[in-house]
Motif scaffolding. Structure first.
Motif, PDB file in Angstrom:
ATOM      1  N   ALA A  15       0.841  -1.197   0.000  1.00 55.55           N
ATOM      2  CA  ALA A  15       0.000   0.000   0.000  1.00 55.55           C
ATOM      3  C   ALA A  15       0.872   1.240   0.000  1.00 55.55           C
ATOM      4  CB  ALA A  15      -0.916   0.006   1.225  1.00 55.55           C
ATOM      5  N   LEU A  16       0.290   2.348  -0.451  1.00 50.26           N
ATOM      6  CA  LEU A  16       0.973   3.652  -0.479  1.00 50.26           C
ATOM      7  C   LEU A  16       0.070   4.694   0.153  1.00 50.26           C
ATOM      8  CD1 LEU A  16       3.215   5.632  -1.398  1.00 50.26           C
ATOM      9  CD2 LEU A  16       2.005   5.809  -3.590  1.00 50.26           C
TER      10      LEU A  16
ATOM     11  N   PRO B 152      -2.734  -0.029  -3.765  1.00 50.44           N
ATOM     12  CA  PRO B 152      -3.820   0.864  -3.351  1.00 50.44           C
ATOM     13  C   PRO B 152      -3.253   2.125  -2.714  1.00 50.44           C
ATOM     14  CG  PRO B 152      -3.700  -1.056  -1.911  1.00 50.44           C
ATOM     15  CD  PRO B 152      -2.784  -1.321  -3.069  1.00 50.44           C
ATOM     16  N   VAL B 153      -3.938   3.244  -2.943  1.00 47.94           N
ATOM     17  CA  VAL B 153      -3.431   4.560  -2.527  1.00 47.94           C
ATOM     18  C   VAL B 153      -4.443   5.266  -1.642  1.00 47.94           C
ATOM     19  CG1 VAL B 153      -2.734   6.858  -3.337  1.00 47.94           C
ATOM     20  CG2 VAL B 153      -2.003   4.816  -4.591  1.00 47.94           C
ATOM     21  N   LEU B 154      -3.964   5.786  -0.519  1.00 47.48           N
ATOM     22  CA  LEU B 154      -4.728   6.702   0.328  1.00 47.48           C
ATOM     23  C   LEU B 154      -4.007   8.040   0.309  1.00 47.48           C
ATOM     24  CD1 LEU B 154      -6.282   6.115   3.827  1.00 47.48           C
ATOM     25  CD2 LEU B 154      -4.931   8.173   3.393  1.00 47.48           C
ATOM     26  N   VAL B 155      -4.744   9.113   0.059  1.00 45.54           N
ATOM     27  CA  VAL B 155      -4.188  10.461   0.102  1.00 45.54           C
ATOM     28  C   VAL B 155      -4.894  11.240   1.206  1.00 45.54           C
ATOM     29  CG1 VAL B 155      -3.976  12.664  -1.115  1.00 45.54           C
ATOM     30  CG2 VAL B 155      -3.493  10.532  -2.320  1.00 45.54           C
TER      31      VAL B 155
ATOM     32  N   LEU C 117      -5.096  10.918 -10.107  1.00 43.59           N
ATOM     33  CA  LEU C 117      -4.224  10.220 -11.056  1.00 43.59           C
ATOM     34  C   LEU C 117      -3.919   8.783 -10.647  1.00 43.59           C
ATOM     35  CD1 LEU C 117      -1.617  13.061 -11.751  1.00 43.59           C
ATOM     36  CD2 LEU C 117      -3.340  12.217 -13.363  1.00 43.59           C
ATOM     37  N   ALA C 118      -4.168   8.444  -9.379  1.00 41.57           N
ATOM     38  CA  ALA C 118      -3.794   7.123  -8.878  1.00 41.57           C
ATOM     39  C   ALA C 118      -4.606   6.031  -9.576  1.00 41.57           C
ATOM     40  CB  ALA C 118      -4.017   7.052  -7.369  1.00 41.57           C
ATOM     41  N   PRO C 119      -3.950   5.025 -10.143  1.00 42.08           N
ATOM     42  CA  PRO C 119      -4.682   3.947 -10.810  1.00 42.08           C
ATOM     43  C   PRO C 119      -5.523   3.099  -9.860  1.00 42.08           C
ATOM     44  CG  PRO C 119      -2.399   4.032 -11.576  1.00 42.08           C
ATOM     45  CD  PRO C 119      -2.494   4.920 -10.369  1.00 42.08           C
ATOM     46  N   ASN C 120      -5.047   2.942  -8.617  1.00 39.12           N
ATOM     47  CA  ASN C 120      -5.712   2.057  -7.658  1.00 39.12           C
ATOM     48  C   ASN C 120      -6.128   2.864  -6.434  1.00 39.12           C
ATOM     49  OD1 ASN C 120      -6.659  -0.064  -6.128  1.00 39.12           O
ATOM     50  ND2 ASN C 120      -4.742  -1.229  -6.148  1.00 39.12           N
ATOM     51  N   LYS C 121      -7.229   3.584  -6.563  1.00 36.28           N
ATOM     52  CA  LYS C 121      -7.689   4.489  -5.506  1.00 36.28           C
ATOM     53  C   LYS C 121      -8.333   3.711  -4.357  1.00 36.28           C
ATOM     54  CE  LYS C 121      -8.798   8.168  -8.828  1.00 36.28           C
ATOM     55  NZ  LYS C 121      -8.215   7.414  -9.990  1.00 36.28           N
ATOM     56  N   ASP C 122      -8.016   4.125  -3.123  1.00 34.19           N
ATOM     57  CA  ASP C 122      -8.686   3.552  -1.958  1.00 34.19           C
ATOM     58  C   ASP C 122      -9.466   4.615  -1.198  1.00 34.19           C
ATOM     59  OD1 ASP C 122      -8.613   1.039   0.121  1.00 34.19           O
ATOM     60  OD2 ASP C 122      -8.613   2.956   1.175  1.00 34.19           O
TER      61      ASP C 122
ATOM     62  N   PHE D 299      -4.395   0.114   5.835  1.00 31.52           N
ATOM     63  CA  PHE D 299      -3.369  -0.926   5.770  1.00 31.52           C
ATOM     64  C   PHE D 299      -3.996  -2.309   5.950  1.00 31.52           C
ATOM     65  CE2 PHE D 299      -0.194   2.426   7.419  1.00 31.52           C
ATOM     66  CZ  PHE D 299       0.084   2.849   6.119  1.00 31.52           C
ATOM     67  N   GLU D 300      -5.002  -2.406   6.811  1.00 31.19           N
ATOM     68  CA  GLU D 300      -5.692  -3.688   7.022  1.00 31.19           C
ATOM     69  C   GLU D 300      -6.406  -4.127   5.749  1.00 31.19           C
ATOM     70  OE1 GLU D 300      -8.179  -2.961  10.368  1.00 31.19           O
ATOM     71  OE2 GLU D 300      -6.567  -3.179  11.843  1.00 31.19           O
ATOM     72  N   ARG D 301      -7.050  -3.187   5.069  1.00 30.66           N
ATOM     73  CA  ARG D 301      -7.702  -3.529   3.803  1.00 30.66           C
ATOM     74  C   ARG D 301      -6.690  -3.995   2.768  1.00 30.66           C
ATOM     75  NH1 ARG D 301     -10.446   1.315   5.023  1.00 30.66           N
ATOM     76  NH2 ARG D 301      -9.274   2.537   3.468  1.00 30.66           N
ATOM     77  N   ALA D 302      -5.563  -3.297   2.730  1.00 28.06           N
ATOM     78  CA  ALA D 302      -4.522  -3.680   1.772  1.00 28.06           C
ATOM     79  C   ALA D 302      -3.962  -5.070   2.064  1.00 28.06           C
ATOM     80  CB  ALA D 302      -3.402  -2.635   1.783  1.00 28.06           C
ATOM     81  N   MET D 303      -3.765  -5.359   3.335  1.00 28.26           N
ATOM     82  CA  MET D 303      -3.249  -6.672   3.716  1.00 28.26           C
ATOM     83  C   MET D 303      -4.247  -7.776   3.384  1.00 28.26           C
ATOM     84  SD  MET D 303      -0.152  -6.601   4.941  1.00 28.26           S
ATOM     85  CE  MET D 303      -0.055  -8.061   5.964  1.00 28.26           C
TER      86      MET D 303
END
Length: 270
Positions: free
Chosen positions: A166-167, A209-212, A232-237, A263-267
């Motif tokens: 995740a990012l 997945p990206v969180l901003v 712009l993020a391809p994989n928006k969270d 982070f839990e969702r990403a995992m």
């Protein structure tokens, strides 16, 4: 009439010379103007991180110095890419919270910042960011990446060329050149700025997945930067915009309450 023309031409010439002088000064001194590395260092023993260790990681022609702690079983490790001011060690309350909730972490100063001697440049910062990721990836833990402010540049770059889970980008810029152009609209920033950190390009290659997270009261990096990066993020969270929050307010405003479930969702692969 001829006198008037000569006066006008003289004034224009003086203004042109002055403008070129300003551009030249900013070009020569741009890294001094761009970075703010000075600041105190908090000793690891002065924190509650009793199980963390100080580490030195080879990077380029030098070393980056930081703190590391492994996660509990089933939890990822957070690589934290710090912002522009002072030392990462000043933010030890964050790492204490990470550890309290079972997360591991690696945090460090880029070369040229208080704990890591060397020269600052975009090249060295990206080199340090990659070296940190490669070092901790050998530990075998799942990795999530967190970049704050300036750190949104190396964090996005690393996520674009390495495999993380995740990012998370906290108060990111679209690019450093965008921020400079917003502050100095009268200068040819795109032509003279060396360290532009094009997050807008790197984010396109991020599959994680990206969180901003950003605040509407941020006067250092306008909230529109975060909104555009997320767009712009391809994989928006998640896009979390906190009303009234300034550039350094998001930790106290509850970013961890967004980061941990992210982070839990990403995992979980959700």
């Amino acid at each position: 009439m001829k006198l008037f023309v000569r006066i006008v031409l003289t004034v224009l010439m003086v203004l042109l010379i002055a403008y070129c002088g300003v551009v030249g000064y900013m070009y020569v001194n741009q890294r001094t103007l761009q970075y703010a590395p000075e600041g105190p260092v908090t000793a690891l023993v002065d924190t509650s991180l009793s199980s963390a260790e100080a580490v030195s990681i080879p990077s380029g022609d030098g070393l980056i110095n930081g703190w590391y702690q492994a996660p509990r079983a089933g939890k990822p490790l957070i690589i934290y890419y710090k912002g522009n001011s002072g030392s990462f060690s000043d933010e030890h309350a964050r790492f204490e919270q990470f550890v309290a909730d079972g997360y591991g972490f690696l945090a460090f100063d880029y070369r040229g910042f208080p704990m890591s001697p060397g020269e600052i440049s975009q090249t060295s910062i990206l080199e340090d960011a990659s070296a940190a990721f490669d070092w901790v990836s050998q530990k075998g833990f799942p990795i999530v990446v967190w970049g704050r402010s300036l750190g949104s540049g190396p964090a996005t770059y690393v996520a674009s060329v390495r495999d993380a889970r995740a990012l998370l980008l906290e108060t990111p810029f679209l690019s450093a050149a965008t921020v400079a152009s917003e502050r100095y609209p009268f200068l040819p920033v795109d032509l003279v700025m060396q360290d532009q950190f094009p997050v807008n390009a790197w984010i396109l290659e991020v599959s994680e997945p990206v969180l901003v997270a950003h605040g509407t009261g941020d006067v250092t990096i306008d909230v529109s930067n975060g909104e555009r990066v997320y767009g712009l993020a391809p994989n928006k969270d998640e896009l979390w915009i906190e009303p009234g929050a300034g550039h350094g307010d998001l930790w106290d405003r509850g970013i961890w309450a967004h980061a941990e479930p992210f982070f839990e969702r990403a995992m979980a692969g959700k």
